[in-house]
Write a protein that holds these residues in place. Structure first.
Motif, mmCIF file in Angstrom:
data_model
loop_
_atom_site.group_PDB
_atom_site.id
_atom_site.type_symbol
_atom_site.label_atom_id
_atom_site.label_comp_id
_atom_site.label_asym_id
_atom_site.label_seq_id
_atom_site.Cartn_x
_atom_site.Cartn_y
_atom_site.Cartn_z
ATOM 1 N N THR A 178 11.510 -20.541 6.165
ATOM 2 C CA THR A 178 12.252 -21.784 5.972
ATOM 3 C C THR A 178 12.859 -22.271 7.275
ATOM 4 N N HIS A 179 13.273 -21.347 8.140
ATOM 5 C CA HIS A 179 13.843 -21.742 9.430
ATOM 6 C C HIS A 179 12.836 -22.516 10.284
ATOM 7 N N GLY A 180 11.542 -22.305 10.035
ATOM 8 C CA GLY A 180 10.542 -23.033 10.799
ATOM 9 C C GLY A 180 10.579 -24.529 10.560
ATOM 10 N N LEU A 181 11.206 -24.956 9.473
ATOM 11 C CA LEU A 181 11.296 -26.385 9.188
ATOM 12 C C LEU A 181 12.218 -27.119 10.154
ATOM 13 N N VAL A 182 13.063 -26.378 10.883
ATOM 14 C CA VAL A 182 13.987 -27.019 11.823
ATOM 15 C C VAL A 182 13.925 -26.371 13.205
ATOM 16 N N HIS A 183 12.913 -25.545 13.455
ATOM 17 C CA HIS A 183 12.773 -24.921 14.761
ATOM 18 C C HIS A 183 11.416 -25.271 15.371
ATOM 19 N N ARG A 184 11.328 -25.082 16.669
ATOM 20 C CA ARG A 184 10.120 -25.458 17.397
ATOM 21 C C ARG A 184 8.900 -24.712 16.888
ATOM 22 N N TRP A 185 9.042 -23.437 16.502
ATOM 23 C CA TRP A 185 7.867 -22.677 16.088
ATOM 24 C C TRP A 185 7.319 -23.149 14.739
ATOM 25 N N GLY A 186 8.023 -24.074 14.085
ATOM 26 C CA GLY A 186 7.460 -24.704 12.898
ATOM 27 C C GLY A 186 6.575 -25.885 13.230
ATOM 28 N N GLU A 187 6.502 -26.255 14.518
ATOM 29 C CA GLU A 187 5.671 -27.370 14.947
ATOM 30 C C GLU A 187 4.592 -26.946 15.935
ATOM 31 N N VAL A 188 4.885 -25.918 16.720
ATOM 32 C CA VAL A 188 3.918 -25.370 17.669
ATOM 33 C C VAL A 188 3.865 -23.862 17.440
ATOM 34 N N TYR A 189 2.664 -23.334 17.252
ATOM 35 C CA TYR A 189 2.524 -21.905 16.981
ATOM 36 C C TYR A 189 3.131 -21.077 18.108
ATOM 37 N N PRO A 190 3.977 -20.092 17.782
ATOM 38 C CA PRO A 190 4.629 -19.276 18.821
ATOM 39 C C PRO A 190 3.671 -18.253 19.419
ATOM 40 N N GLY A 236 0.573 -21.866 21.007
ATOM 41 C CA GLY A 236 0.587 -23.107 21.760
ATOM 42 C C GLY A 236 -0.067 -24.279 21.065
ATOM 43 N N GLN A 237 -0.781 -24.031 19.973
ATOM 44 C CA GLN A 237 -1.440 -25.124 19.264
ATOM 45 C C GLN A 237 -0.465 -25.798 18.291
ATOM 46 N N ARG A 238 -0.752 -27.027 17.974
ATOM 47 C CA ARG A 238 0.089 -27.804 17.069
ATOM 48 C C ARG A 238 -0.085 -27.312 15.635
ATOM 49 N N VAL A 239 1.022 -27.153 14.926
ATOM 50 C CA VAL A 239 0.980 -26.765 13.511
ATOM 51 C C VAL A 239 0.738 -28.028 12.677
ATOM 52 N N PRO A 240 -0.338 -28.097 11.907
ATOM 53 C CA PRO A 240 -0.540 -29.263 11.042
ATOM 54 C C PRO A 240 0.623 -29.392 10.065
ATOM 55 N N PRO A 241 1.222 -30.573 9.926
ATOM 56 C CA PRO A 241 2.385 -30.720 9.040
ATOM 57 C C PRO A 241 2.125 -30.252 7.614
ATOM 58 N N SER A 242 0.922 -30.490 7.107
ATOM 59 C CA SER A 242 0.630 -30.104 5.717
ATOM 60 C C SER A 242 0.693 -28.604 5.518
ATOM 61 N N ARG A 243 0.486 -27.844 6.576
ATOM 62 C CA ARG A 243 0.502 -26.383 6.448
ATOM 63 C C ARG A 243 1.896 -25.852 6.127
ATOM 64 N N ALA A 244 2.913 -26.623 6.456
ATOM 65 C CA ALA A 244 4.282 -26.252 6.083
ATOM 66 C C ALA A 244 4.752 -27.032 4.864
ATOM 67 N N ILE A 245 4.381 -28.305 4.781
ATOM 68 C CA ILE A 245 4.907 -29.164 3.719
ATOM 69 C C ILE A 245 4.382 -28.763 2.352
ATOM 70 N N VAL A 246 3.092 -28.475 2.244
ATOM 71 C CA VAL A 246 2.500 -28.191 0.929
ATOM 72 C C VAL A 246 3.067 -26.910 0.316
ATOM 73 N N PRO A 247 3.015 -25.756 1.000
ATOM 74 C CA PRO A 247 3.569 -24.545 0.368
ATOM 75 C C PRO A 247 5.069 -24.626 0.131
ATOM 76 N N ALA A 248 5.814 -25.232 1.060
ATOM 77 C CA ALA A 248 7.263 -25.333 0.873
ATOM 78 C C ALA A 248 7.586 -26.228 -0.323
ATOM 79 N N SER A 249 6.832 -27.303 -0.508
ATOM 80 C CA SER A 249 7.065 -28.188 -1.653
ATOM 81 C C SER A 249 6.762 -27.489 -2.969
ATOM 82 N N VAL A 250 5.676 -26.731 -2.999
ATOM 83 C CA VAL A 250 5.319 -26.002 -4.223
ATOM 84 C C VAL A 250 6.403 -25.004 -4.588
#
Length: 403
Positions: free
Chosen positions: A250-262, A270-284
């Protein structure tokens, strides 16, 4: 399919409602397999309608189902008028997805890897198979949840059309509200993440305490019963550890590693995290937590065994806070809408190590206008004027407009 959800979701909600309307008629006429009938304790659920009389619920299902089938088609095909249809769809969505179900949805999400294995190996213990876990009373609750999601999508699409907003992204000609800006979303998103993490602490702490022999919030007799039941304390510990893992994610929703892979995810670092990869499971997870919390809230409260229900009831807060944090993450990561063209580059205020906003490609320069954008038009006009002056001519006048 994802792009056209405002169209097909309405027809899907109509089909779902029609099916349950016909089933309501069937059960009202004495048909078998009424899903809320009283059954033995091993096959009952914690649904709000569990044990409800068929002569009341089945006719109500028939009326609501057949009416809903017509309403969903009207909401999809006709121009929005008033708030009555929106209210009807919203009540159905909340009732079907959040109020009627129990903890079944949360259990399926949490135990889904094990259920896949059990489908091939069989269920350990005295159960005969997966059918002893996913029996009709529980499957019906999953179908109710799906129907609630379809009605929620139908209501959302209708509401956006009524506002004359884009049905895909919800943006309109009006400027974005202050609380939806990336910087504001980051601020209140952090509070939502904190609330989600704190709300689950009582559940995690009590289940870990039980596993190590401390009957926190329960009687010694009840703790002894759980200890004598094979696997019960271990399941509680596993659920607590999954909650801890969920809090970390859940902390990844407000930290850098939730947007760029650590770095510790070496194959994606260093690659960009697709938004759906966090939004879909967190919403479910946020959605399935709320019915489980409401079920615990309906259960009788025993002061001597308060830890059986009170920590579980906090799942309502956990789900609502996680949903808010997920929405804040979406507001920061959303890009230009492909349907209406509104929006801009990713709006996240979190930056990468190079200083550029996370998710922005290195090939683009911040603030540089795109070709064909209004910002480039004056420059082109000036260029044409200079060239015309050098050639001794004047730029062509604009065609006269009709009065």
């Amino acid at each position: 399919m994802r792009k056209n959800w405002p169209a097909w979701s309405g027809y899907a909600a109509a089909s779902w409602s029609l099916a349950y309307g016909v089933l309501g008629i069937f059960w009202a006429a004495g048909g078998a397999d009424y899903p809320f009938a009283k059954v033995d304790e091993d096959h009952s659920t914690g649904s709000l309608l569990e044990g409800a009389p068929v002569d009341i619920v089945a006719p109500a299902m028939a009326v609501l189902g057949l009416t809903g089938a017509v309403v969903a088609v009207v909401m999809t095909r006709r121009q929005p008028r008033g708030w009555l249809l929106q209210a009807f769809a919203g009540v159905l969505a909340v009732g079907l997805a959040l109020v009627i179900p129990d903890y079944t949805l949360l259990a399926i999400v949490a135990l889904s890897p094990a259920l896949v294995v059990f489908a091939f190996t069989g269920v350990p213990g005295e159960q005969g198979g997966v059918g002893d876990i996913l029996y009709w009373h529980r499957v019906n609750l999953v179908l109710m949840f799906v129907g609630g999601l379809l009605w929620a999508a139908t209501a959302l699409a209708y509401h956006r059309r009524a506002r004359q907003a884009c049905i895909s992204c919800g943006r309109s000609e009006q400027p974005d509200r202050a609380w939806t800006t990336p910087s504001a979303a980051l601020r209140w998103g952090r509070w939502a993440v904190a609330a989600a993490v704190v709300a689950n602490l009582p559940y995690e702490f009590t289940r870990v305490a039980w596993y190590f022999g401390w009957p926190l919030g329960i009687t010694d007799e009840f703790h002894r019963m759980m200890a004598d039941t094979p696997g019960m304390l271990e399941i509680g510990l596993a659920m607590a550890l999954m909650g801890v893992g969920g809090s970390v994610l859940t902390h990844g929703l407000v930290h850098r590693w939730g947007e760029v892979y650590p770095r510790w995810i070496w194959f994606k670092a260093g690659q960009r995290v697709p938004p759906s990869r966090a939004i879909v499971p967190a919403s479910v997870v946020a959605l399935v937590l709320i019915p489980a919390g409401l079920m615990n809230l309906r259960m009788p409260f025993e002061p001597d065994n308060w830890a059986l229900t009170a920590p579980g009831a906090l799942a309502i807060v956990w789900g609502a806070a996680l949903g808010a944090a997920t929405y804040a993450y979406y507001l920061r990561r959303r890009t230009t809408c492909r349907r209406c063209g509104r929006g801009s580059a990713p709006g996240s205020v979190l930056t990468s190590r190079s200083g550029a906003p996370a998710g922005r490609s290195s090939g683009s320069r911040a603030g540089s206008p795109r070709a064909g954008s209004p910002a480039t038009a004056p420059r082109r006009s000036r260029t044409r004027s200079v060239r015309s002056a050098r050639a001794g001519t004047r730029p062509a006048a604009a065609p006269p407009t009709s009065g």
